[in-house]
Design a protein around this motif. Structure first.
Motif, PDB file in Angstrom:
ATOM      1  N   VAL A 364      50.721 -64.747  21.976  1.00 55.66           N
ATOM      2  CA  VAL A 364      49.820 -63.621  21.716  1.00 55.66           C
ATOM      3  C   VAL A 364      49.176 -63.156  23.021  1.00 55.66           C
ATOM      4  N   ALA A 365      48.645 -64.103  23.790  1.00 49.93           N
ATOM      5  CA  ALA A 365      47.985 -63.766  25.053  1.00 49.93           C
ATOM      6  C   ALA A 365      48.939 -63.075  26.015  1.00 49.93           C
ATOM      7  N   HIS A 366      50.199 -63.522  26.052  1.00 50.89           N
ATOM      8  CA  HIS A 366      51.179 -62.924  26.962  1.00 50.89           C
ATOM      9  C   HIS A 366      51.642 -61.559  26.463  1.00 50.89           C
ATOM     10  N   LEU A 367      51.789 -61.389  25.146  1.00 54.31           N
ATOM     11  CA  LEU A 367      52.162 -60.076  24.605  1.00 54.31           C
ATOM     12  C   LEU A 367      51.066 -59.051  24.886  1.00 54.31           C
ATOM     13  N   LEU A 368      49.830 -59.475  24.730  1.00 56.09           N
ATOM     14  CA  LEU A 368      48.702 -58.594  25.002  1.00 56.09           C
ATOM     15  C   LEU A 368      48.640 -58.255  26.495  1.00 56.09           C
ATOM     16  N   LYS A 369      48.860 -59.245  27.326  1.00 53.77           N
ATOM     17  CA  LYS A 369      48.905 -59.022  28.781  1.00 53.77           C
ATOM     18  C   LYS A 369      49.979 -57.999  29.142  1.00 53.77           C
ATOM     19  N   SER A 370      51.165 -58.163  28.569  1.00 52.75           N
ATOM     20  CA  SER A 370      52.277 -57.269  28.875  1.00 52.75           C
ATOM     21  C   SER A 370      51.989 -55.841  28.412  1.00 52.75           C
ATOM     22  N   ALA A 371      51.402 -55.698  27.214  1.00 54.67           N
ATOM     23  CA  ALA A 371      51.098 -54.362  26.689  1.00 54.67           C
ATOM     24  C   ALA A 371      50.101 -53.634  27.587  1.00 54.67           C
ATOM     25  N   ILE A 372      49.107 -54.354  28.112  1.00 59.43           N
ATOM     26  CA  ILE A 372      48.114 -53.743  28.999  1.00 59.43           C
ATOM     27  C   ILE A 372      48.761 -53.375  30.331  1.00 59.43           C
ATOM     28  N   GLN A 373      49.590 -54.259  30.864  1.00 62.25           N
ATOM     29  CA  GLN A 373      50.260 -53.992  32.138  1.00 62.25           C
ATOM     30  C   GLN A 373      51.175 -52.772  32.045  1.00 62.25           C
ATOM     31  N   GLN A 374      51.750 -52.552  30.846  1.00 64.32           N
ATOM     32  CA  GLN A 374      52.660 -51.415  30.641  1.00 64.32           C
ATOM     33  C   GLN A 374      51.923 -50.149  30.189  1.00 64.32           C
ATOM     34  N   SER A 375      50.596 -50.190  30.242  1.00 63.49           N
ATOM     35  CA  SER A 375      49.752 -49.041  29.866  1.00 63.49           C
ATOM     36  C   SER A 375      49.902 -48.654  28.397  1.00 63.49           C
ATOM     37  N   LYS A 376      50.278 -49.637  27.566  1.00 60.39           N
ATOM     38  CA  LYS A 376      50.426 -49.379  26.129  1.00 60.39           C
ATOM     39  C   LYS A 376      49.194 -49.786  25.331  1.00 60.39           C
ATOM     40  N   PHE A 377      48.231 -50.394  26.021  1.00 55.69           N
ATOM     41  CA  PHE A 377      47.055 -50.926  25.335  1.00 55.69           C
ATOM     42  C   PHE A 377      45.832 -50.695  26.223  1.00 55.69           C
ATOM     43  N   LEU A 378      44.968 -49.785  25.804  1.00 59.59           N
ATOM     44  CA  LEU A 378      43.724 -49.529  26.519  1.00 59.59           C
ATOM     45  C   LEU A 378      42.584 -50.309  25.872  1.00 59.59           C
ATOM     46  N   LEU A 379      41.568 -50.618  26.645  1.00 55.54           N
ATOM     47  CA  LEU A 379      40.404 -51.321  26.121  1.00 55.54           C
ATOM     48  C   LEU A 379      39.590 -50.391  25.243  1.00 55.54           C
ATOM     49  N   GLY A 380      39.096 -50.925  24.127  1.00 62.40           N
ATOM     50  CA  GLY A 380      38.190 -50.170  23.282  1.00 62.40           C
ATOM     51  C   GLY A 380      36.753 -50.547  23.607  1.00 62.40           C
ATOM     52  N   GLN A 381      35.977 -49.589  24.112  1.00 63.33           N
ATOM     53  CA  GLN A 381      34.589 -49.888  24.477  1.00 63.33           C
ATOM     54  C   GLN A 381      33.753 -50.028  23.220  1.00 63.33           C
ATOM     55  N   PRO A 382      33.078 -51.157  23.036  1.00 65.19           N
ATOM     56  CA  PRO A 382      32.279 -51.367  21.824  1.00 65.19           C
ATOM     57  C   PRO A 382      31.165 -50.330  21.690  1.00 65.19           C
ATOM     58  N   GLN A 383      30.972 -49.852  20.450  1.00 67.28           N
ATOM     59  CA  GLN A 383      29.888 -48.925  20.160  1.00 67.28           C
ATOM     60  C   GLN A 383      28.607 -49.663  19.795  1.00 67.28           C
ATOM     61  N   HIS A 384      28.763 -50.933  19.489  1.00 69.69           N
ATOM     62  CA  HIS A 384      27.603 -51.794  19.183  1.00 69.69           C
ATOM     63  C   HIS A 384      28.012 -53.221  19.515  1.00 69.69           C
ATOM     64  N   LEU A 385      27.228 -53.887  20.353  1.00 73.56           N
ATOM     65  CA  LEU A 385      27.545 -55.260  20.754  1.00 73.56           C
ATOM     66  C   LEU A 385      26.878 -56.252  19.814  1.00 73.56           C
ATOM     67  N   PHE A 386      27.543 -57.375  19.577  1.00 73.72           N
ATOM     68  CA  PHE A 386      27.035 -58.403  18.679  1.00 73.72           C
ATOM     69  C   PHE A 386      26.342 -59.521  19.429  1.00 73.72           C
ATOM     70  N   GLY A 387      26.521 -59.572  20.740  1.00 73.51           N
ATOM     71  CA  GLY A 387      26.097 -60.739  21.497  1.00 73.51           C
ATOM     72  C   GLY A 387      24.615 -60.792  21.773  1.00 73.51           C
ATOM     73  N   GLN A 388      24.210 -61.970  22.249  1.00 72.52           N
ATOM     74  CA  GLN A 388      22.836 -62.169  22.669  1.00 72.52           C
ATOM     75  C   GLN A 388      22.649 -61.587  24.062  1.00 72.52           C
ATOM     76  N   PRO A 389      21.445 -61.129  24.396  1.00 74.73           N
ATOM     77  CA  PRO A 389      21.209 -60.568  25.727  1.00 74.73           C
ATOM     78  C   PRO A 389      21.339 -61.642  26.797  1.00 74.73           C
TER      79      PRO A 389
END
Length: 389
Positions: A364-389
């Motif tokens: 999974v990690a390598h497929l995701l890496k390959s898709a990003i390297q091939q410009s087939k997968f852009l990052l989705g910027q979160p509209q609301h973060l769940f994390g602690q400050p």
């Protein structure tokens, strides 16, 4: 002014991805890169770290529209290959849960039951392109007079089908043992009596939420690898907890964060959605899931460089304690120890067995890496973060 030496934005990283210039590595690869170059220089060099996991995730399922009939119907009961789906929604919509069993399954009447077919298996059959028998009933109304329909359909023929999983990607989970004097059949697998084995279920350093322990980059709208396709984080998952005991590296020492995720079932693959039969417990669905972690600064990079030796969980008894709701730990172990095949429990060696697949998590990690390297997968910027400050 930022407190960090390295500062990147989602837009900057996405522009590099679009140009094919982004530096992308997996969560396993970043560990040595950080050691060799230091955290700041590694953060300067690397733009995205990819993660992956593949394991049973019981809180999964699909919203499905089975298509209208003539005369029209508002379904109140629906079955897929004799597996009931929840139909209290509207018209011909329903929700098929991964753990739902067949109506004629003997369950645990002869313990332990085999649970050969359930909702997770239906989902696997659908994404594999197989035909599924659909049956639905209604009490009939003036506007929806039809009371019963039967048909055979493939996923392609269904008007809509969305994988919507209320709780996936558990941030950490127990290591399960059985201190009782008889075999126990649990969602953590078969546990031998007298602490005869120890089962665990996470991919350790590759696991998505271990690489962003405070969820500083993961939130509503984060684009992910889900079931072999692109999906999204839609909210925190059920049972999500952030106020938990953590190590000095921020990683929780027991069960903590979870994600609610969704994606188009029609784009997914049976390689990454597998129905599971868990003896004596029930049905489930193994899900392939990966989250790309954008390296916005050196703090995020440091989180992603965590190794199995630095990630710990608790040993929990599923023979006596867990069924009675007793919270008690019989020791703390690292994922390096768990993956070694043997841990020590009260001075005795105990063999360990994973429910998750490291081979598929790594893929999974390598497929995701390959898709990003091939410009087939852009990052989705979160509209609301769940994390602690």
């Amino acid at each position: 002014m930022s407190d960090f030496k390295i500062n990147k934005t989602y837009d900057q990283i996405n522009r590099k991805i679009a140009r094919g210039e982004a530096v992308v590595v997996t969560a396993e690869e970043i560990i040595d890169i950080a050691k060799d170059n230091g955290i700041v220089e590694a953060a300067r060099q690397v733009d995205v770290v990819t993660t992956g996991t593949f394991a049973p995730m019981c809180s999964s399922g699909a919203f499905i529209n089975i298509g209208q009939s003539k005369p029209v119907i508002r379904t109140t009961k629906t079955w897929f290959n004799n597996v009931p789906a929840y139909s209290g929604i509207a018209a011909v919509d329903c929700y098929l849960g991964a753990t739902q069993t067949c109506d004629d399954d003997p369950l645990n009447k002869r313990h332990p039951g085999d649970f050969n077919y359930g909702g997770g298996h239906v989902i696997q059959d659908l994404v594999a392109g197989k035909s599924v028998e659909i049956r639905a009933e209604s009490y009939g109304t003036d506007c929806y007079p039809n009371r019963r329909i039967e048909k055979v359909m493939t996923l392609k023929e269904l008007p809509n089908a969305m994988l919507v999983n209320p709780r996936n990607a558990y941030q950490n989970y127990n290591c399960a043992i059985n201190r009782s004097d008889r075999t126990k059949y649990t969602y953590m697998g078969t546990l031998k009596p007298g602490t005869g084995n120890a089962n665990y279920s996470t991919s350790g350093a590759l696991s998505p939420l271990f690489n962003d322990p405070y969820l500083k980059t993961i939130g509503l709208g984060t684009r992910i690898f889900l079931g072999g396709a692109q999906g999204y984080v839609t909210w925190t998952g059920t049972q999500h907890r952030s106020a938990v005991d953590r190590g000095l590296n921020g990683v929780p020492l027991g069960p903590a964060g979870t994600l609610m995720v969704m994606g188009d079932l029609k784009e997914m693959s049976s390689d990454w959605l597998k129905g599971q039969s868990i003896r004596g417990y029930g049905c489930s669905l193994s899900v392939g899931l990966g989250v790309p972690i954008p390296i916005l600064n050196e703090e995020i990079l440091k989180f992603t460089a965590v190794s199995d030796e630095e990630i710990f969980t608790q040993i929990v008894d599923y023979g006596y304690d867990y069924p009675e709701g007793v919270a008690r730990s019989y020791g703390q172990v690292s994922y390096a120890e768990l993956k070694s095949g043997t841990i020590m429990v009260k001075g005795q060696p105990v063999s360990t067995h994973p429910l998750s697949s490291m081979v598929k998590a790594r893929k999974v990690a390598h497929l995701l890496k390959s898709a990003i390297q091939q410009s087939k997968f852009l990052l989705g910027q979160p509209q609301h973060l769940f994390g602690q400050p």
